[in-house]
Design a protein around this motif. Sequence first.
Motif, PDB file in Angstrom:
ATOM      1  N   HIS A  94       0.818  -1.216   0.000  1.00 20.21           N
ATOM      2  CA  HIS A  94       0.000   0.000   0.000  1.00 20.21           C
ATOM      3  C   HIS A  94       0.852   1.266   0.000  1.00 20.21           C
ATOM      4  O   HIS A  94       0.365   2.349   0.314  1.00 20.21           O
ATOM      5  CB  HIS A  94      -0.938  -0.002   1.207  1.00 20.21           C
ATOM      6  CG  HIS A  94      -1.864  -1.186   1.198  1.00 20.21           C
ATOM      7  ND1 HIS A  94      -2.764  -1.404   0.188  1.00 20.21           N
ATOM      8  CD2 HIS A  94      -1.986  -2.234   2.050  1.00 20.21           C
ATOM      9  CE1 HIS A  94      -3.424  -2.527   0.420  1.00 20.21           C
ATOM     10  NE2 HIS A  94      -2.972  -3.063   1.540  1.00 20.21           N
ATOM     11  N   THR A  95       2.121   1.107  -0.325  1.00 20.55           N
ATOM     12  CA  THR A  95       3.015   2.272  -0.330  1.00 20.55           C
ATOM     13  C   THR A  95       2.918   3.004  -1.662  1.00 20.55           C
ATOM     14  O   THR A  95       3.217   2.426  -2.706  1.00 20.55           O
ATOM     15  CB  THR A  95       4.473   1.812  -0.113  1.00 20.55           C
ATOM     16  OG1 THR A  95       4.547   1.086   1.110  1.00 20.55           O
ATOM     17  CG2 THR A  95       5.417   2.999  -0.064  1.00 20.55           C
ATOM     18  N   PRO A  96       2.487   4.258  -1.673  1.00 25.74           N
ATOM     19  CA  PRO A  96       2.480   5.004  -2.942  1.00 25.74           C
ATOM     20  C   PRO A  96       3.905   5.373  -3.348  1.00 25.74           C
ATOM     21  O   PRO A  96       4.694   5.813  -2.518  1.00 25.74           O
ATOM     22  CB  PRO A  96       1.652   6.253  -2.613  1.00 25.74           C
ATOM     23  CG  PRO A  96       1.694   6.381  -1.132  1.00 25.74           C
ATOM     24  CD  PRO A  96       1.963   5.039  -0.545  1.00 25.74           C
ATOM     25  N   ILE A  97       4.192   5.193  -4.603  1.00 31.00           N
ATOM     26  CA  ILE A  97       5.547   5.438  -5.112  1.00 31.00           C
ATOM     27  C   ILE A  97       5.513   6.652  -6.038  1.00 31.00           C
ATOM     28  O   ILE A  97       4.741   6.688  -6.996  1.00 31.00           O
ATOM     29  CB  ILE A  97       6.066   4.202  -5.888  1.00 31.00           C
ATOM     30  CG1 ILE A  97       6.051   2.952  -4.989  1.00 31.00           C
ATOM     31  CG2 ILE A  97       7.461   4.463  -6.440  1.00 31.00           C
ATOM     32  CD1 ILE A  97       6.900   3.052  -3.745  1.00 31.00           C
ATOM     33  N   SER A  98       6.355   7.614  -5.758  1.00 29.80           N
ATOM     34  CA  SER A  98       6.360   8.830  -6.582  1.00 29.80           C
ATOM     35  C   SER A  98       7.617   8.948  -7.437  1.00 29.80           C
ATOM     36  O   SER A  98       7.752   9.893  -8.211  1.00 29.80           O
ATOM     37  CB  SER A  98       6.225  10.063  -5.689  1.00 29.80           C
ATOM     38  OG  SER A  98       7.260  10.081  -4.725  1.00 29.80           O
ATOM     39  N   TYR A 150       7.740   5.169 -21.582  1.00 29.70           N
ATOM     40  CA  TYR A 150       7.547   5.861 -20.308  1.00 29.70           C
ATOM     41  C   TYR A 150       8.188   7.243 -20.324  1.00 29.70           C
ATOM     42  O   TYR A 150       9.163   7.485 -21.037  1.00 29.70           O
ATOM     43  CB  TYR A 150       8.116   5.028 -19.163  1.00 29.70           C
ATOM     44  CG  TYR A 150       7.391   3.724 -18.986  1.00 29.70           C
ATOM     45  CD1 TYR A 150       6.062   3.706 -18.574  1.00 29.70           C
ATOM     46  CD2 TYR A 150       8.018   2.509 -19.245  1.00 29.70           C
ATOM     47  CE1 TYR A 150       5.382   2.508 -18.428  1.00 29.70           C
ATOM     48  CE2 TYR A 150       7.356   1.316 -19.093  1.00 29.70           C
ATOM     49  CZ  TYR A 150       6.033   1.324 -18.684  1.00 29.70           C
ATOM     50  OH  TYR A 150       5.356   0.130 -18.547  1.00 29.70           O
ATOM     51  N   LYS A 151       7.656   8.085 -19.466  1.00 24.30           N
ATOM     52  CA  LYS A 151       8.253   9.412 -19.337  1.00 24.30           C
ATOM     53  C   LYS A 151       9.444   9.344 -18.399  1.00 24.30           C
ATOM     54  O   LYS A 151       9.445   8.578 -17.448  1.00 24.30           O
ATOM     55  CB  LYS A 151       7.212  10.390 -18.805  1.00 24.30           C
ATOM     56  CG  LYS A 151       6.112  10.654 -19.808  1.00 24.30           C
ATOM     57  CD  LYS A 151       5.383  11.938 -19.534  1.00 24.30           C
ATOM     58  CE  LYS A 151       4.462  12.242 -20.700  1.00 24.30           C
ATOM     59  NZ  LYS A 151       3.682  13.461 -20.494  1.00 24.30           N
ATOM     60  N   GLY A 152      10.410  10.165 -18.690  1.00 21.72           N
ATOM     61  CA  GLY A 152      11.609  10.169 -17.859  1.00 21.72           C
ATOM     62  C   GLY A 152      12.817  10.448 -18.713  1.00 21.72           C
ATOM     63  O   GLY A 152      12.706  10.998 -19.817  1.00 21.72           O
ATOM     64  N   ASP A 177       9.879   9.498 -14.739  1.00 18.07           N
ATOM     65  CA  ASP A 177       9.029  10.555 -14.184  1.00 18.07           C
ATOM     66  C   ASP A 177       7.682   9.940 -13.850  1.00 18.07           C
ATOM     67  O   ASP A 177       7.009   9.380 -14.734  1.00 18.07           O
ATOM     68  CB  ASP A 177       8.813  11.670 -15.227  1.00 18.07           C
ATOM     69  CG  ASP A 177      10.026  12.560 -15.346  1.00 18.07           C
ATOM     70  OD1 ASP A 177      10.767  12.686 -14.356  1.00 18.07           O
ATOM     71  OD2 ASP A 177      10.234  13.115 -16.439  1.00 18.07           O
ATOM     72  N   ILE A 178       7.313  10.019 -12.618  1.00 12.35           N
ATOM     73  CA  ILE A 178       6.009   9.493 -12.211  1.00 12.35           C
ATOM     74  C   ILE A 178       5.049  10.660 -12.126  1.00 12.35           C
ATOM     75  O   ILE A 178       5.249  11.590 -11.335  1.00 12.35           O
ATOM     76  CB  ILE A 178       6.096   8.779 -10.839  1.00 12.35           C
ATOM     77  CG1 ILE A 178       7.245   7.756 -10.849  1.00 12.35           C
ATOM     78  CG2 ILE A 178       4.761   8.154 -10.489  1.00 12.35           C
ATOM     79  CD1 ILE A 178       7.068   6.615 -11.788  1.00 12.35           C
TER      80      ILE A 178
END
Lengths: 217, 200
Positions: A94-98, A150-152, A177-178
């Motif tokens: 349940h850990t949000p990852i940024s 993906y962005k980044g 990039d999230i």
Amino acid sequence: MHLRPQIREHSVIVVGSINPAILQPAWLSSKQLIREAEAHEADIEVIHKEVSEFDIGWLKLTATTNRIQLTTEQEPYFEATRDLMIGILSILEHTPISGLGINWGNYYSFPNRSEFDRFGHAIAPKHFWSELLEPRTSRVSITSRRKDAYKGSVNATISPRDRLPFCAHLYVNDHFDIEGDEGLTSTEAVARLSECWSASKLVPDQVANRLFEGMKE
Amino acid sequence: MTAPSASASQEISTEQVNLVLDAALDEKEYVDYLRHRREESTQAPDIAASRELTKTSCPIGLQVKGGTETTNLDRISYPHVPPPWIERSKPKTEYFVALESWEGTVEEVTPEGIVARLVPDKEDGEELSVTIKREEIDDDDAQYVVPGAVFYWRIGYSQGRSGRRRSSVIRFRRLPRWTASDLRHAEEEANRLYELFGSP
């Protein structure tokens, strides 16, 4: 010229809302993510609710309230490093990852001073800097777009080190990039890491080979 | 953790320094440690910046420049106090150079060892089928030695101060075990798909 890296290093970093105190060797062992003996013999620098840092021989874990970094300098454990991050994120579901970064470092040792300098001049030609007295290369950084969807960015840096004779260090930061306030779920981060890791692993050698080929031109 | 303000005393309260393990630093050492880390904080979230570089040798061509260790303790605000000298972790003096790398899958477990299929790391390498003796596998990995298990095998040499020695490292993949919740979700998903598509 073809050089093989003498030392390779790898790290995986996730940014998110982390509880560092839980990330202890004993906890990782209890979840069977590392061997029991590794947990017993861990070299603990600090474990606290704000920061956790320890070394289990092949891996160093550093966690703060907003990130986890796993680093290894042992090539046989690159996959194990990735798997450990996957394991941690799978349990902390349940850990949000940024943020997510897959990083690689290669150390190359040139055969002599002359080749080392030639490489330094090849990646940063000094005739552009002829107004400066004895210009030298201290660090060259290149940023690029990602090849996947993906962005980044993929950021490569080469700099000299004193770890080996006539040593250059190539560092590649494979950055994602999230977007969005909610970031990724840990499950999504696991999927992203699993999907992109193998391709990312190839990048430093591809970059290095092209740089060394460029010395001939 | 409540961040002490800049005007607060330099002493950090016991509540703020709640060491979890006896093996960790004592309170003063820990406060020193945090100060030291905060002093070194930079914005670059990468391992390149986490290596110490102190020398400025290399007079020609390439030059070694200084770098700093990275951490993010921005939420902790301490009065500025010159950090004490703390020894940083030194680079390992021994490192492994892989000459061959494979990802293996256990196909069969025998009393003597395992029969496995190896996929090489190199793009131009060929798949191999091999028998690996049980002695090659770490006792702590024994529970993972089952058909279908994935492992990573590196053969190379360890380079240390005393020279090179041949080395072989087998590491079985460790991932969290399926929990009851995982299995329930999988079953629910299977039921959903069954409802959607019906039986074959």
